[in-house]
Design a protein around this motif. Structure first.
Motif, PDB file in Angstrom:
ATOM      1  N   LYS A 189       0.827  -1.212   0.000  1.00  0.00           N
ATOM      2  CA  LYS A 189       0.000   0.000   0.000  1.00  0.00           C
ATOM      3  C   LYS A 189       0.858   1.257   0.000  1.00  0.00           C
ATOM      4  O   LYS A 189       0.576   2.220  -0.723  1.00  0.00           O
ATOM      5  CB  LYS A 189      -0.930   0.006   1.212  1.00  0.00           C
ATOM      6  N   ASN A 190       1.935   1.264   0.787  1.00  0.00           N
ATOM      7  CA  ASN A 190       2.823   2.428   0.810  1.00  0.00           C
ATOM      8  C   ASN A 190       3.491   2.646  -0.545  1.00  0.00           C
ATOM      9  O   ASN A 190       3.651   3.790  -0.995  1.00  0.00           O
ATOM     10  CB  ASN A 190       3.873   2.263   1.913  1.00  0.00           C
ATOM     11  N   VAL A 191       3.885   1.563  -1.206  1.00  0.00           N
ATOM     12  CA  VAL A 191       4.474   1.682  -2.545  1.00  0.00           C
ATOM     13  C   VAL A 191       3.423   2.201  -3.522  1.00  0.00           C
ATOM     14  O   VAL A 191       3.706   3.068  -4.356  1.00  0.00           O
ATOM     15  CB  VAL A 191       5.048   0.326  -3.004  1.00  0.00           C
ATOM     16  N   ALA A 192       2.194   1.690  -3.430  1.00  0.00           N
ATOM     17  CA  ALA A 192       1.121   2.148  -4.317  1.00  0.00           C
ATOM     18  C   ALA A 192       0.859   3.638  -4.121  1.00  0.00           C
ATOM     19  O   ALA A 192       0.647   4.375  -5.095  1.00  0.00           O
ATOM     20  CB  ALA A 192      -0.144   1.342  -4.065  1.00  0.00           C
ATOM     21  N   GLU A 193       0.855   4.101  -2.880  1.00  0.00           N
ATOM     22  CA  GLU A 193       0.661   5.531  -2.610  1.00  0.00           C
ATOM     23  C   GLU A 193       1.767   6.357  -3.241  1.00  0.00           C
ATOM     24  O   GLU A 193       1.518   7.422  -3.815  1.00  0.00           O
ATOM     25  CB  GLU A 193       0.606   5.770  -1.106  1.00  0.00           C
ATOM     26  N   ALA A 194       3.001   5.867  -3.142  1.00  0.00           N
ATOM     27  CA  ALA A 194       4.130   6.586  -3.735  1.00  0.00           C
ATOM     28  C   ALA A 194       4.018   6.626  -5.257  1.00  0.00           C
ATOM     29  O   ALA A 194       4.313   7.648  -5.890  1.00  0.00           O
ATOM     30  CB  ALA A 194       5.444   5.926  -3.312  1.00  0.00           C
TER      31      ALA A 194
END
Length: 203
Positions: A189-194
């Protein structure tokens, strides 16, 4: 940062090794995006519009589809401790894999350019029972519809996949393979947000 929300240090401990494309590997290799070995999900007619969440603010990620490894800015790659990257071709479009630290953790992005119905196909596959042996968990990422989804559930061993719709005809998959002690789905999820932030800034 990958596994913590507020930029705390990345925890890297023992993990099964990850190999480059085509290399022998001991332990668990990176699964093909949205596919079981030797197969790929079919493209099915999309379900009714009322079933599939709409993208309220569509994005055009064309420049990142053409260069998927640019989906994380240099600053974000440094923040995630990325040490190398490589293009990884697959049946559905373009993708990139980033190695983190010593390579014991990897991050990935895949743009499903050959799936014209976007997230509709993910939901159609759900209705056809495609994900019954794995997982299908709708979510939202920075205001964009997403689904944690895979044919086989490897989350307990540190492998999580998340698809996010950037418009109604295109989604990308954010994937993380990491030690089981890390929260791979939070990482995805953090990678997707980035990636969404990169697309917003660069579109």
């Amino acid at each position: 940062m990958i596994f913590r929300r507020f930029g705390l240090a990345l925890l890297l401990v023992t993990v099964l090794p990850i190999a480059a494309c085509g290399s022998p590997v001991s332990g668990r290799a990176i699964p093909a995006p949205l596919a079981a070995p030797g197969s790929a999900p079919p493209v099915l007619p999309a379900p009714p519009d009322s079933v599939v969440p709409k993208v309220k603010e569509p994005l055009d990620p064309a420049k990142f589809v053409a260069d998927p490894c640019s989906s994380l800015t240099a600053a974000r790659q440094a923040e995630f401790n990325v040490t190398s990257s490589r293009i990884n071709e697959h049946d559905f479009g373009s993708s990139c894999i980033w190695n983190v630290g010593s390579g014991r953790t990897s991050l990935g992005v895949s743009y499903a350019t050959k799936v014209p119905t976007g997230l509709g196909n993910i939901y159609a596959l759900r209705d056809a029972g495609w994900w019954d042996g794995g997982y299908f968990e709708p979510t939202e990422v920075d205001g964009y519809p997403g689904v944690y989804v895979a044919l086989v559930d490897y989350r307990a061993s540190g492998d999580c996949k998340l698809v996010v719709g950037v418009n109604d005809s295109l989604f990308f998959e954010s994937s993380v393979v990491t030690p089981p002690s890390n929260d791979s789905c939070l990482g995805a999820k953090n990678v997707a947000e980035a990636i969404l932030q990169t697309i917003k800034e660069g579109a």
